[in-house]
Design an enzyme around this catalytic site. Structure first.
Site, short mmCIF file in Angstrom:
data_model
loop_
_atom_site.label_atom_id
_atom_site.label_comp_id
_atom_site.label_asym_id
_atom_site.label_seq_id
_atom_site.Cartn_x
_atom_site.Cartn_y
_atom_site.Cartn_z
N LYS A 53 43.67 37.04 46.16
CA LYS A 53 43.13 37.52 45.18
C LYS A 53 43.90 37.31 44.09
O LYS A 53 43.67 37.00 42.84
CB LYS A 53 42.90 39.18 45.14
N GLN A 97 44.42 48.03 48.52
CA GLN A 97 43.92 47.00 49.92
C GLN A 97 43.77 48.04 50.87
O GLN A 97 44.68 48.87 51.32
CB GLN A 97 44.89 45.97 49.90
N ASP A 120 37.36 47.39 42.60
CA ASP A 120 36.43 47.46 43.61
C ASP A 120 35.12 47.78 43.41
O ASP A 120 34.00 47.55 44.46
CB ASP A 120 37.21 48.06 44.80
#
Ligand code: NAD
Length: 287
Positions: A53, A97, A120
């Site tokens: 990412k 995460q 997200d």
């Protein structure tokens, strides 16, 4: 001839547009799109995902820092880190995460990150927009479902009026994807571990999207043989020999299908691409 739906061409086709959006924001507002990723502990998969990412955000000219917290970090320290990033005006998007280590796994992270910074797309406010089929496009859509749409657009297939079977009802893939595709006029069947007639459902479907996390679970008897079906394999499963495979037995089924995503190099990179898209979207919303 079966089409293999690699992520790279789809990403390459959109890359310049993302770079231009980043450059425009910098030029017009003097702001560098900034993502902060909170990584707790040393889970090898999580380290790989967070690094990917970061690398992709940097590729488009954005800033991404991974905030590493110790495996045994106290709950209050973890929560205060999220809070600090929520309040920081120079941080435009935040990602926690997952999975968290055991001692933090009771925390419902869904609504920890502000909806406006929720890269997200997990926050209830963002999911509610999907649920209501909100057309304002201000919401942030979960990254894997969004990546699947980007891939479909690139390879010129759409979901309208198609019979789609989604295997897996998780909050990060199956459920939000079922809402997204319903909004796109697909007829969606959301299958899960208690579904009885999965084979029949798959055999009747136009598009099968698997996110059940079972290595090579979908074998040739789940599909017709007339190359009329599309399979999107979201699964990322590590085999004992260290190699990665999807939920589909790729080699034995591919020739039966119209198209299939490979694992790796399929949905995984599309998810990372969506993170970068959502970062820009979050910032553009706030400007
Ligand atoms: P999960 O692990 O939380 O849940 C799995 C789902 O599959 C459950 O809803 C369960 O009911 C269903 N399921 C399990 N066994 C089944 C069976 N035999 N038949 C039908 N359904 C069954 O799901 P997740 O977090 O969405 O992850 C699923 C897979 O997708 C994993 O391999 C994960 O690594 C992968 N994943 C990939 C990406 C990506 O970017 N490619 C993103 C997220 C998850």
């Amino acid at each position: 001839m079966t089409e293999i739906l690699y992520a790279k061409p789809a990403i390459d086709a959109e890359l310049e547009a993302l770079k231009s959006r980043t450059a425009k924001i910098k030029q017009e507002h003097g702001v560098i799109p900034t993502l902060r990723v909170i990584l707790v502990g040393n889970d090898p998969g999580s380290i790989i995902y967070t690094n990917s990412k970061k690398k992709f955000c940097e590729k488009i000219g954005a800033d991404c820092e991974i905030i590493k917290l110790d495996e045994s970090v106290e709950e209050k320290v973890f929560l205060s880190e999220v809070d600090k990033l929520n309040k920081d005006m120079n941080v435009h998007a935040v990602l926690i995460q997952l999975p968290l280590p055991k001692h933090l796994s009771h925390i419902d992270t869904t609504n920890l990150v502000l909806p406006s910074k929720d890269v997200d797309g997990f926050h209830s406010e963002n999911i509610s927009r999907l649920y209501r089929n909100d057309k304002s496009e201000t919401g942030l859509v979960p990254c894997t479902p969004k990546g699947i749409l980007t891939l479909a657009k690139h390879y010129n297939f759409n979901f309208a009026s198609k019979n789609v079977v989604i295997i897996g009802r998780s909050l990060i893939v199956g459920k939000p994807l079922s809402l997204l595709l319903t909004n796109l006029d697909a007829t969606v069947t959301l299958a899960h571990s208690k579904t009885h007639n999965l084979k029949d459902l798959c055999l009747r479907a136009d598009i099968i999207i698997s996110a059940c996390g079972k290595p090579k679970f979908l074998t040739s008897d789940y599909f017709r043989t007339d190359q009329s079906q599309i399979v999107i394999d979201v699964g990322i499963n590590r085999l004992p020999n260290g190699t990665v495979c999807g939920d589909c037995d790729f080699d034995s089924i591919k020739d039966q299908l119209s198209a299939i995503t490979p694992v790796p190099k399929g949905v995984g990179p599309m998810t990372i691409f969506s993170v970068a898209q959502n970062l820009l979207h979050a910032l553009e919303n706030s400007l």
